[in-house]
Design an enzyme around this catalytic site. Structure first.
Site, PDB file in Angstrom:
ATOM      1  N   ASP A 274      15.128  99.205  38.190  1.00  8.28           N
ATOM      2  CA  ASP A 274      14.521  98.694  39.413  1.00  8.28           C
ATOM      3  C   ASP A 274      13.464  97.690  38.954  1.00  8.28           C
ATOM      4  OD1 ASP A 274      13.684  98.327  42.053  1.00  8.28           O
ATOM      5  OD2 ASP A 274      12.257  99.994  41.925  1.00  8.28           O
TER       6      ASP A 274
ATOM      7  N   GLU B 104      19.257  96.423  40.303  1.00 12.71           N
ATOM      8  CA  GLU B 104      19.195  96.105  41.727  1.00 12.71           C
ATOM      9  C   GLU B 104      19.280  94.593  41.910  1.00 12.71           C
ATOM     10  OE1 GLU B 104      16.723  98.299  44.787  1.00 12.71           O
ATOM     11  OE2 GLU B 104      15.574  96.451  44.544  1.00 12.71           O
TER      12      GLU B 104
ATOM     13  N   ASP C 121       9.528 103.913  41.826  1.00 11.51           N
ATOM     14  CA  ASP C 121      10.286 102.996  40.962  1.00 11.51           C
ATOM     15  C   ASP C 121      11.257 103.774  40.067  1.00 11.51           C
ATOM     16  OD1 ASP C 121       8.608 100.449  41.528  1.00 11.51           O
ATOM     17  OD2 ASP C 121       7.115 101.905  40.853  1.00 11.51           O
TER      18      ASP C 121
END
Length: 164
Positions: free
Chosen positions: A7, A67, A141
Site C-alpha cells: 500500500d 494498489e 496501511d
C-alpha cells in the site's frame, strides 16, 4: 511462492509478505516503511527505495501486488505524491524481475470483504479473521497491504503452482 502486498504512500507505505501454507495462507512479515517528512522529495524517495530493496532481498517474493493509483477530483495532488512512492516499488521489483500485479482499491475491498465499498475497519477485521491473526492489523496501511496481498492470492489460488 511469496507475495509482497504493498500500500504505497509517500509518508507511510504498508507492506505484507504472505505465502501459501497447506491450503491456507500465512503471514511471513508485515509492517510499514516511513520516510522522513523533513527531507526533500528526492531524498525521501531514496529512503523508500532502500527499504524496499532490503525487503526484497530478505523475502525474495515471486510477485509484488500493488494498489493502483486513484485520484479523487478534490485531491489530485495525493495521487501524484502516491505515484512517486509507487514508482519506487515498481522500479525495485522490475530490477529483480519480480512480477507486478496492480489492483484497484475497490477490487481489493471486494476480494477480502465481499464489498467494494468496505471501510478501513471492515478491511482490518476481514484480514484479521481470514489470516487468523490474534489482533487487528495496525496501522491501517498494514491491513491494506495484507488485503492487497490476499487479493493477489485469491486471484492466483486456483493455479496449482501457488498451492504447496
Amino acid at each position: 511462492m511469496k507475495i509482497l502486498g504493498v500500500d504505497p504512500g509517500l509518508r507511510t507505505s504498508g507492506y505484507a509478505v504472505i505465502a501459501p501454507h497447506e491450503r491456507d495462507v500465512q503471514v511471513i512479515d508485515a509492517g510499514t516503511i516511513t520516510a522522513d517528512e523533513k527531507l526533500p522529495l528526492a531524498e525521501r524517495l531514496a529512503q523508500i527505495f532502500a527499504e524496499i530493496e532490503s525487503l526484497l532481498d530478505e523475502h525474495q517474493p515471486a510477485v509484488m501486488a500493488v494498489e493502483e493509483l486513484y485520484a479523487h477530483y478534490k485531491h489530485p495532488r495525493t495521487a501524484i505524491l502516491m505515484g512517486h512512492a509507487r514508482g519506487m516499488f515498481l522500479l525495485a521489483a522490475t530490477r529483480r524481475d519480480i512480477s507486478v500485479k496492480g489492483y484497484s482499491a475497490t477490487r481489493v475491498k471486494k476480494s477480502v470483504t465481499g464489498s467494494g465499498r468496505a471501510s478501513k475497519e471492515q478491511i482490518q477485521l476481514a484480514v484479521m479473521t481470514q489470516l487468523n491473526l490474534a489482533k487487528l492489523p495496525s496501522p491501517p496501511d498494514v491491513a491494506d497491504a495484507l488485503a492487497i496481498a490476499m487479493c493477489c492470492w485469491n486471484e492466483q489460488a486456483r493455479d496449482t503452482q501457488w498451492v504447496s
